[in-house]
Design an enzyme around this catalytic site. Structure first.
Site, mmCIF file in Angstrom:
data_model
loop_
_atom_site.group_PDB
_atom_site.id
_atom_site.type_symbol
_atom_site.label_atom_id
_atom_site.label_comp_id
_atom_site.label_asym_id
_atom_site.label_seq_id
_atom_site.Cartn_x
_atom_site.Cartn_y
_atom_site.Cartn_z
ATOM 1 C CE LYS A 1 -5.174 0.632 8.381
ATOM 2 N NZ LYS A 1 -4.175 -0.396 8.719
ATOM 3 N NE ARG B 1 -0.261 3.567 12.453
ATOM 4 C CZ ARG B 1 -0.255 3.458 11.127
ATOM 5 N NH1 ARG B 1 -0.705 4.418 10.369
ATOM 6 N NH2 ARG B 1 0.208 2.363 10.554
ATOM 7 N NE ARG C 1 1.951 -3.915 3.027
ATOM 8 C CZ ARG C 1 1.367 -3.120 3.912
ATOM 9 N NH1 ARG C 1 0.059 -3.033 3.949
ATOM 10 N NH2 ARG C 1 2.083 -2.450 4.777
ATOM 11 N NE ARG D 1 4.883 0.045 3.922
ATOM 12 C CZ ARG D 1 3.745 0.359 4.537
ATOM 13 N NH1 ARG D 1 2.609 0.407 3.857
ATOM 14 N NH2 ARG D 1 3.723 0.605 5.820
ATOM 15 N NE ARG E 1 4.412 -1.319 10.212
ATOM 16 C CZ ARG E 1 4.188 -1.850 9.022
ATOM 17 N NH1 ARG E 1 4.960 -2.790 8.552
ATOM 18 N NH2 ARG E 1 3.184 -1.443 8.298
#
Ligand code: AMP
Length: 210
Positions: free
Chosen positions: A13, A88, A122, A153, A164
């Site tokens: 995204k 969400r 990432r 992260r 998640r």
């Protein structure tokens, strides 16, 4: 023009938003980024949401909705927004509907394997937030600002990724149904071999016609 980017974390995204900002001059609003900024500054809001964000749990709806509406009221948003990571929950979608005319919801579908691979590789720039992937980028310094503090992260660590994803799947089908019923939904399939530009090519014309 207002667009929602829907997809699991790691579905691309953020990259898609970058292309849309470049081509259509919209403002990219990521609720995750808004929370991370507040946490970095250790504001009262940041302290309140830190334990949720760092462990991949969702921040309560009322806090999230307030933060988003506050950001959308800034003057730069008058041209239109790209929402990333919001809504969400169905409740967030219903509340958003009261304050924003959504033109299109782009849902990026990815497999769990793609999410695991992408999130595991990432790295974010501590200075400007730019996302890097070990698949495409060097991670010795930021490709945008040159900063040398690239970090993973906390919630991208393996133990939180699956949680998640499960949370996302639990809520997302009713969000998609909500927008499908309004004829706003556009679904694209992402594939492991696709670059972010390949995936963007699947949606660009549809956005240009809005
Ligand atoms: P993201 O950068 O979109 O992956 O979001 C990072 C984290 O911020 C999430 O795991 C949640 O803790 C929090 N968050 C972001 N957006 C929302 C939202 N719409 N509702 C609840 N929590 C959110």
């Amino acid at each position: 023009m207002n667009i929602i980017l829907n997809g699991a974390s790691g579905s691309g995204k953020g990259s898609m938003a970058g292309f849309l900002v470049r081509d259509f001059g919209l403002v990219h609003i990521s609720t995750g980024d808004l929370f991370r900024e507040q946490i970095a500054k250790q504001t009262p809001l940041g302290k309140k949401v830190e334990s949720y964000v760092s462990t991949g749990k969702w921040v309560p709806d009322e806090v999230t909705i307030e933060v988003l509406i506050d950001r959308m009221q800034q003057p730069d948003c008058a041209k239109g927004v790209i929402l990333d990571g919001f809504p969400r929950t169905l409740n967030q979608a219903i509340e958003l509907d009261k304050v924003l005319n959504v033109d299109l919801v782009i849902a990026i579908e990815v497999t769990d394997e793609i999410v695991q691979t992408r999130l595991g590789g990432r790295y974010m720039c501590r200075d400007c937030g730019t996302i890097h992937s070990t698949r495409w980028d060097k991670i010795d310094k930021c490709k945008k600002c040159g900063g040398i503090d690239l970090y993973q992260r906390d919630d991208d660590k393996a133990e939180f990724i699956q949680k998640r994803l499960e949370n996302f799947k639990l809520n997302n089908s009713e969000i998609l149904d909500f927008y499908r019923a309004k004829n706003k939904l556009f679904v694209v399939q992402d594939k492991i071999e696709n670059t972010p530009a390949d995936t963007y090519a699947l949606v660009k014309d549809t956005v240009a016609k809005l």
